[in-house]
Design a protein around this motif. Structure first.
Motif, PDB file in Angstrom:
ATOM      1  N   LYS A  34       0.731  -1.236  -0.049  1.00  0.00           N
ATOM      2  CA  LYS A  34       0.226  -0.205   0.106  1.00  0.00           C
ATOM      3  C   LYS A  34       0.749   1.207   0.027  1.00  0.00           C
ATOM      4  O   LYS A  34       0.392   2.298  -0.570  1.00  0.00           O
ATOM      5  CB  LYS A  34      -0.817  -0.064   1.198  1.00  0.00           C
ATOM      6  CG  LYS A  34      -0.439   0.013   2.584  1.00  0.00           C
ATOM      7  CD  LYS A  34      -1.421  -0.020   3.388  1.00  0.00           C
ATOM      8  CE  LYS A  34      -0.791   0.004   4.628  1.00  0.00           C
ATOM      9  NZ  LYS A  34       0.378  -1.435   5.395  1.00  0.00           N
ATOM     10  N   ALA A  40      -0.747   2.286  -6.612  1.00  0.00           N
ATOM     11  CA  ALA A  40      -1.929   3.859  -6.352  1.00  0.00           C
ATOM     12  C   ALA A  40      -1.944   3.652  -7.459  1.00  0.00           C
ATOM     13  O   ALA A  40      -3.299   4.473  -7.419  1.00  0.00           O
ATOM     14  CB  ALA A  40      -1.153   4.210  -5.360  1.00  0.00           C
ATOM     15  N   GLU A  41      -1.099   4.033  -8.272  1.00  0.00           N
ATOM     16  CA  GLU A  41      -1.428   5.055  -9.443  1.00  0.00           C
ATOM     17  C   GLU A  41      -2.309   4.050 -10.521  1.00  0.00           C
ATOM     18  O   GLU A  41      -2.929   4.004 -11.314  1.00  0.00           O
ATOM     19  CB  GLU A  41      -0.220   5.426  -9.767  1.00  0.00           C
ATOM     20  CG  GLU A  41       0.043   6.137  -9.413  1.00  0.00           C
ATOM     21  CD  GLU A  41       1.604   6.535 -10.033  1.00  0.00           C
ATOM     22  OE1 GLU A  41       2.066   6.331 -11.015  1.00  0.00           O
ATOM     23  OE2 GLU A  41       2.587   7.979  -9.184  1.00  0.00           O
ATOM     24  N   SER A  42      -1.881   2.304  -9.620  1.00  0.00           N
ATOM     25  CA  SER A  42      -2.331   1.623 -10.695  1.00  0.00           C
ATOM     26  C   SER A  42      -4.251   1.296 -10.013  1.00  0.00           C
ATOM     27  O   SER A  42      -4.718   0.491 -10.981  1.00  0.00           O
ATOM     28  CB  SER A  42      -1.855  -0.213 -10.982  1.00  0.00           C
ATOM     29  OG  SER A  42      -2.331  -0.310  -9.175  1.00  0.00           O
ATOM     30  N   ILE A  43      -4.522   2.177  -9.693  1.00  0.00           N
ATOM     31  CA  ILE A  43      -6.357   1.525  -8.830  1.00  0.00           C
ATOM     32  C   ILE A  43      -6.635   3.333  -8.820  1.00  0.00           C
ATOM     33  O   ILE A  43      -5.837   4.047  -8.981  1.00  0.00           O
ATOM     34  CB  ILE A  43      -6.095   1.542  -7.531  1.00  0.00           C
ATOM     35  CG1 ILE A  43      -5.533  -0.002  -7.837  1.00  0.00           C
ATOM     36  CG2 ILE A  43      -7.492   0.661  -6.847  1.00  0.00           C
ATOM     37  CD1 ILE A  43      -5.185  -0.330  -6.357  1.00  0.00           C
ATOM     38  N   SER A  44      -8.167   2.519  -9.681  1.00  0.00           N
ATOM     39  CA  SER A  44      -9.927   4.143 -10.322  1.00  0.00           C
ATOM     40  C   SER A  44      -9.640   4.506  -8.637  1.00  0.00           C
ATOM     41  O   SER A  44     -10.561   3.553  -8.305  1.00  0.00           O
ATOM     42  CB  SER A  44      -9.886   3.775 -11.545  1.00  0.00           C
ATOM     43  OG  SER A  44     -10.345   4.494 -11.581  1.00  0.00           O
ATOM     44  N   PRO A  45      -9.406   5.488  -8.451  1.00  0.00           N
ATOM     45  CA  PRO A  45     -10.088   6.188  -7.637  1.00  0.00           C
ATOM     46  C   PRO A  45     -11.623   6.406  -7.684  1.00  0.00           C
ATOM     47  O   PRO A  45     -12.624   6.371  -6.955  1.00  0.00           O
ATOM     48  CB  PRO A  45      -9.197   7.552  -7.150  1.00  0.00           C
ATOM     49  CG  PRO A  45      -8.823   8.028  -8.614  1.00  0.00           C
ATOM     50  CD  PRO A  45      -7.535   6.915  -9.368  1.00  0.00           C
ATOM     51  N   MET A  48     -13.062   2.798  -7.678  1.00  0.00           N
ATOM     52  CA  MET A  48     -14.028   2.413  -5.823  1.00  0.00           C
ATOM     53  C   MET A  48     -14.363   4.190  -5.762  1.00  0.00           C
ATOM     54  O   MET A  48     -15.843   3.048  -4.853  1.00  0.00           O
ATOM     55  CB  MET A  48     -12.187   2.898  -5.180  1.00  0.00           C
ATOM     56  CG  MET A  48     -11.028   1.986  -5.866  1.00  0.00           C
ATOM     57  SD  MET A  48     -11.548   0.067  -5.796  1.00  0.00           S
ATOM     58  CE  MET A  48     -12.459  -0.518  -7.263  1.00  0.00           C
ATOM     59  N   PHE A  84      -9.046   0.157  -0.928  1.00  0.00           N
ATOM     60  CA  PHE A  84      -8.558  -0.265  -2.361  1.00  0.00           C
ATOM     61  C   PHE A  84      -9.266   1.299  -2.763  1.00  0.00           C
ATOM     62  O   PHE A  84      -7.651   2.298  -3.343  1.00  0.00           O
ATOM     63  CB  PHE A  84      -9.449  -1.116  -3.317  1.00  0.00           C
ATOM     64  CG  PHE A  84      -8.679  -2.214  -3.437  1.00  0.00           C
ATOM     65  CD1 PHE A  84      -7.731  -2.492  -4.083  1.00  0.00           C
ATOM     66  CD2 PHE A  84      -8.661  -2.880  -1.891  1.00  0.00           C
ATOM     67  CE1 PHE A  84      -6.755  -4.121  -4.574  1.00  0.00           C
ATOM     68  CE2 PHE A  84      -8.289  -4.054  -2.200  1.00  0.00           C
ATOM     69  CZ  PHE A  84      -7.600  -4.449  -3.493  1.00  0.00           C
ATOM     70  N   SER A  88      -5.558   3.776  -3.315  1.00  0.00           N
ATOM     71  CA  SER A  88      -5.918   4.687  -5.244  1.00  0.00           C
ATOM     72  C   SER A  88      -5.102   6.670  -5.133  1.00  0.00           C
ATOM     73  O   SER A  88      -4.288   6.307  -5.838  1.00  0.00           O
ATOM     74  CB  SER A  88      -6.744   4.537  -5.583  1.00  0.00           C
ATOM     75  OG  SER A  88      -8.111   5.616  -5.149  1.00  0.00           O
ATOM     76  N   ALA A 108      -5.036  12.295  -7.327  1.00  0.00           N
ATOM     77  CA  ALA A 108      -4.426  10.956  -7.131  1.00  0.00           C
ATOM     78  C   ALA A 108      -6.456  11.841  -9.129  1.00  0.00           C
ATOM     79  O   ALA A 108      -5.798  11.189 -10.134  1.00  0.00           O
ATOM     80  CB  ALA A 108      -5.785  10.073  -7.106  1.00  0.00           C
ATOM     81  N   GLU A 112      -5.169  10.785 -13.233  1.00  0.00           N
ATOM     82  CA  GLU A 112      -6.747   9.445 -13.774  1.00  0.00           C
ATOM     83  C   GLU A 112      -6.850  10.387 -15.169  1.00  0.00           C
ATOM     84  O   GLU A 112      -7.401  10.040 -16.235  1.00  0.00           O
ATOM     85  CB  GLU A 112      -8.085   9.042 -13.383  1.00  0.00           C
ATOM     86  CG  GLU A 112      -9.081   8.418 -13.431  1.00  0.00           C
ATOM     87  CD  GLU A 112      -9.620   7.552 -11.957  1.00  0.00           C
ATOM     88  OE1 GLU A 112     -10.693   7.073 -12.774  1.00  0.00           O
ATOM     89  OE2 GLU A 112      -9.129   7.456 -11.602  1.00  0.00           O
TER      90      GLU A 112
END
Length: 312
Positions: A34, A40-45, A48, A84, A88, A108, A112
């Motif tokens: 984490k 962090a950058e690989s998950i879309s805030p 989520m 998550f 993110s 973030a 995105e």
């Protein structure tokens, strides 16, 4: 009837346990990573945040109904998406400027926005353009209407692929009810049979989820097929065998058995606990299998949904 209710309650209990285990395993895998900015950058805030907004009403609704099994399932999902979401936006990423959670969230979102066309680029030259467009077309019409945002989203891909979409926007597909969902699933199965690249399959999963959420209103049908399609595409891309859910029908007499085989000639007969039963379909997710199973229950068949490990 009492037997069916007991089985259904038991399956709900299994669903709660499976959701808890799934959430734990995913969060546990993420926990030691984490602090990594790349993670962090690989998950879309935004994705989520959307799932949090979708899950919260279900938690409140089933809690007020005192349906604790279903409420707990959605609550576990809510915790999963919250964790998550925090990952993110880089909540645990070390920051020399000591930015607050709101500042991290804005950062973030900006990142995105800069990456918003990545999916289009990934699918810019797909090998099977019309098959992909048919999937998007059927997903967009799941709620029996095509709003302007959905139309523009599909048109964006069609323009990139130089395909005439006039036939897509005239009227919804003819299928209704569970058949409408099954048709979407069949389109995905046909697409995967063409053996697209893993990267394209993963990108399509993200595109479908974005299309479902684009009107900021997710119906039950969209939630069911969205999870089912994502599971199919992600498993294809990873080529890993995972737990599947199959719908099993137990005919109570010869007449029921004959009626079933007339409806589903491909039904596979097995003996379960010494009694004859027929496997009529296999799905990626339990909620979708339950919805499919309900269609047969309405016709008077006794059905159950069984989760099994595909590697066995």
């Amino acid at each position: 009837m009492e037997l069916f209710e007991s089985i259904f309650k038991f399956l709900l209990l299994i669903s709660v346990g499976t959701t808890a285990l799934f959430s734990y395993l995913c969060i546990n895998k993420m926990w030691t990573r984490k602090h990594d900015p790349l993670v962090a950058e690989s998950i879309s805030p935004i994705a989520m945040a959307m799932w949090i907004s979708v899950s919260l009403p279900f938690v409140l609704n089933y809690t007020l109904q005192n349906n604790w099994r279903v409420a707990l399932t959605y609550f576990l999902r809510l915790i999963f998406f919250i964790v998550f979401f925090l990952v993110s936006i880089g909540f645990w990423v070390k920051d020399r400027q000591h930015k607050g959670i709101w500042q991290k969230f804005i950062k973030a979102l900006k990142q995105e926005a800069n990456e918003s066309t990545n999916l289009i680029k990934a699918l810019n030259h797909p090998s099977r353009k019309k098959e992909l467009l048919n999937i998007l077309y059927r997903v967009a019409w799941l709620d029996d209407e095509l709003n302007e945002k959905e139309r523009e989203y599909i048109q964006m891909f069609a323009d990139s692929w130089e395909i005439d979409t006039s036939y897509l926007f005239n009227e919804p597909p003819p299928e209704k009810g569970i058949e409408k969902l099954n048709k979407v699933r069949e389109e995905v199965i046909a697409y995967l049979a063409l053996q697209p690249s893993k990267e394209q399959a993963q990108s399509l999963s993200d595109v479908v989820q974005a299309l479902i959420n684009i009107d900021e209103r997710v119906t039950k049908e969209e939630e069911l097929i969205g999870a089912e399609i994502s599971g199919m595409l992600i498993n294809y891309a990873s080529q890993e065998k995972t737990a599947l859910c199959r719908v099993i029908i137990h005919p109570t007499n010869q007449k029921e058995q004959e009626s079933l085989l007339a409806l589903v000639p491909s039904a596979k007969e097995e003996y379960i606990l010494g009694n004859p039963a027929f496997i009529v379909a296999t799905f990626q997710t339990a909620p979708y299998a339950e919805a499919f199973s309900e269609n047969y229950r309405e016709q008077g068949f006794f059905t159950i949904v069984q989760t099994y490990n595909a590697r066995l």
